[in-house]
Write a protein that holds these residues in place. Sequence first.
Motif, PDB file in Angstrom:
ATOM      1  N   TRP A  26      46.954  69.790  73.125  1.00  0.00           N
ATOM      2  CA  TRP A  26      47.419  70.922  72.328  1.00  0.00           C
ATOM      3  C   TRP A  26      47.576  70.557  70.850  1.00  0.00           C
ATOM      4  N   SER A  27      46.651  69.715  70.352  1.00  0.00           N
ATOM      5  CA  SER A  27      46.670  69.374  68.924  1.00  0.00           C
ATOM      6  C   SER A  27      45.301  69.701  68.331  1.00  0.00           C
ATOM      7  N   GLY A 121      31.996  61.566  81.480  1.00  0.00           N
ATOM      8  CA  GLY A 121      33.132  62.339  81.928  1.00  0.00           C
ATOM      9  C   GLY A 121      33.858  62.990  80.771  1.00  0.00           C
ATOM     10  N   VAL A 122      34.716  63.933  81.119  1.00  0.00           N
ATOM     11  CA  VAL A 122      35.478  64.666  80.104  1.00  0.00           C
ATOM     12  C   VAL A 122      36.812  65.088  80.694  1.00  0.00           C
ATOM     13  N   ASP A 123      37.822  65.069  79.873  1.00  0.00           N
ATOM     14  CA  ASP A 123      39.114  65.652  80.206  1.00  0.00           C
ATOM     15  C   ASP A 123      39.705  66.220  78.940  1.00  0.00           C
ATOM     16  N   VAL A 124      39.949  67.496  78.947  1.00  0.00           N
ATOM     17  CA  VAL A 124      40.628  68.155  77.839  1.00  0.00           C
ATOM     18  C   VAL A 124      41.892  68.757  78.447  1.00  0.00           C
ATOM     19  N   THR A 125      42.972  68.025  78.310  1.00  0.00           N
ATOM     20  CA  THR A 125      44.223  68.424  78.931  1.00  0.00           C
ATOM     21  C   THR A 125      44.672  69.803  78.460  1.00  0.00           C
ATOM     22  N   SER A 126      44.325  70.153  77.231  1.00  0.00           N
ATOM     23  CA  SER A 126      44.701  71.465  76.703  1.00  0.00           C
ATOM     24  C   SER A 126      44.039  72.600  77.475  1.00  0.00           C
TER      25      SER A 126
END
Length: 177
Positions: A26-27, A121-126
């Motif tokens: 969330w930035s 791979g990918v991770d976008v916690t937002s």
Amino acid sequence: MAAKKTLKRDRLGIVGGKRTPFAKAWSTLGDIDPVQLSTDCVRETLFDLGLDPSEVDHIVWGTVISVPRSPNVGREIALNLNMYNTPAVTVTRACATGFEAVASACRLIMSGECDVVVAGGVDVTSAAPVPHRKEVIDTLQKAQKAKGFDLVKTITQVSPKDLFPVAPSIKIGRAHV
């Protein structure tokens, strides 16, 4: 299409790669779409290697936090790059998802099934889905269909504390079933 050259499979090598930026959830990168980020990363990697997408036999992509609108990110990457005939899968293995993607790619090559595999791979916690208890989801589902006073009556069944997400059951340091 020319016949593929048979490769010696007793040794494998990673021939190139890309790294996307890191940021807190969330930035600054919170609005980035995980599928688009992955697609751009693969496109640039193929370009830098001078590798034609038609030479890629398979895509294996990992994600710890599944993208709700695109649960198979690997396939979305293939489609976004017009690689319609290239098989693509998405794997997950908690914190070892990237390793799982690479290990799966290696197995595809070592078995002789593939010569060239893109792994990442990918991770976008937002972009993570916000889970709620089933009762809350059921009430909100009813509210979608309600009108007038019935809508107000249904919504009042949800308290503000119900809107907090349900924590995942994964525990660090010990198994949790």
